[in-house]
Design an enzyme around this catalytic site. Sequence first.
Site, PDB file in Angstrom:
ATOM      1  N   SER A 161       0.805  -1.218   0.000  1.00 61.98           N
ATOM      2  CA  SER A 161       0.000   0.000   0.000  1.00 61.98           C
ATOM      3  C   SER A 161       0.840   1.271   0.000  1.00 61.98           C
ATOM      4  O   SER A 161       0.365   2.330  -0.434  1.00 61.98           O
ATOM      5  CB  SER A 161      -0.933   0.010   1.221  1.00 61.98           C
ATOM      6  OG  SER A 161      -0.185  -0.099   2.424  1.00 61.98           O
ATOM      7  N   GLY A 191      -1.925  -4.155   1.140  1.00 56.50           N
ATOM      8  CA  GLY A 191      -2.029  -5.317   2.013  1.00 56.50           C
ATOM      9  C   GLY A 191      -1.133  -6.472   1.635  1.00 56.50           C
ATOM     10  O   GLY A 191      -1.110  -7.493   2.331  1.00 56.50           O
ATOM     11  N   HIS A 217      -0.181   5.380   6.539  1.00 58.72           N
ATOM     12  CA  HIS A 217       0.032   5.673   5.118  1.00 58.72           C
ATOM     13  C   HIS A 217       0.326   7.159   4.905  1.00 58.72           C
ATOM     14  O   HIS A 217      -0.429   8.006   5.370  1.00 58.72           O
ATOM     15  CB  HIS A 217      -1.196   5.253   4.305  1.00 58.72           C
ATOM     16  CG  HIS A 217      -1.461   3.787   4.382  1.00 58.72           C
ATOM     17  ND1 HIS A 217      -2.364   3.243   5.287  1.00 58.72           N
ATOM     18  CD2 HIS A 217      -0.933   2.757   3.684  1.00 58.72           C
ATOM     19  CE1 HIS A 217      -2.371   1.927   5.127  1.00 58.72           C
ATOM     20  NE2 HIS A 217      -1.513   1.611   4.158  1.00 58.72           N
ATOM     21  N   ASN A 246       3.879  -5.430   5.844  1.00 57.33           N
ATOM     22  CA  ASN A 246       2.692  -6.192   6.239  1.00 57.33           C
ATOM     23  C   ASN A 246       3.048  -7.531   6.873  1.00 57.33           C
ATOM     24  O   ASN A 246       2.260  -8.078   7.654  1.00 57.33           O
ATOM     25  CB  ASN A 246       1.778  -6.410   5.023  1.00 57.33           C
ATOM     26  CG  ASN A 246       1.083  -5.124   4.609  1.00 57.33           C
ATOM     27  OD1 ASN A 246       0.507  -4.422   5.430  1.00 57.33           O
ATOM     28  ND2 ASN A 246       1.146  -4.807   3.327  1.00 57.33           N
ATOM     29  N   ASP A 257      -4.840   7.231   9.610  1.00 54.89           N
ATOM     30  CA  ASP A 257      -4.454   5.955  10.220  1.00 54.89           C
ATOM     31  C   ASP A 257      -3.039   5.980  10.771  1.00 54.89           C
ATOM     32  O   ASP A 257      -2.599   5.031  11.434  1.00 54.89           O
ATOM     33  CB  ASP A 257      -4.604   4.815   9.220  1.00 54.89           C
ATOM     34  CG  ASP A 257      -3.741   4.979   7.966  1.00 54.89           C
ATOM     35  OD1 ASP A 257      -2.846   5.851   7.945  1.00 54.89           O
ATOM     36  OD2 ASP A 257      -3.966   4.227   6.994  1.00 54.89           O
TER      37      ASP A 257
END
Length: 223
Positions: free
Chosen positions: A46, A83, A196, A112, A193
């Site tokens: 991502s 992801g 990112h 991840n 979040d």
Amino acid sequence: METLKINLRGLVPAILLMAACSATAHAADAQAAAQPKPAIVVLGDSLSAEYGLPRDTGWVNLLRDKLAKERFDYSVANSSISGDTTSGGRARLTAVLSRLKPAVVIVELGANDALRGVPLATTETNLRSIVDASQAAHAKVLLIGMYVPPNYGPDYTQKFHAVYERIAKDKNVPLVPFLLAGIADKPAMFQADQIHPTVQAQPLLLENVWPTLKPLLGASASH
């Protein structure tokens, strides 16, 4: 009059030769124009897939602009999936290499794995396999390293990053130590979040990658 006829007669082969040379040159130009540009493939997650960003504002798209500005004749294929893990990247790499036949593969994977608690040995095995397969396909490889958040503990954080350093040394591939260098401690550079990066951070990500990527590219058109 006879002399004139002889001269004209002698000119015919020369004219035909010039026409043939011109046609050959045009054919060569057309063939060169038809040759696809060498490709740079970004195999990432991502952080490279424009998660939460407006379309075409991520660092990979900015790389396209950078290449054009500096007159490097490469295409860029963004094979990043939000992801994705190193296992996912490894699983789909064969198809990517076969389809795009890249000159350079930028590997931006692993974050991840840490978030999901994947064993470090598994992450390392997958990354090594990705590098090996890319090199076997005659692509140059650029490895992008990652640090995990400090709440994972200093020991795990160091061991995680050491995976990238070890692979880069063993496989003799250049390493960007940390994609998020310069912004990791700046909350304003991240989306809500706090994972990112924002649009404003994307040029900084490219700045972290470009100095290590540039030496892997052929001479620019301006040279």
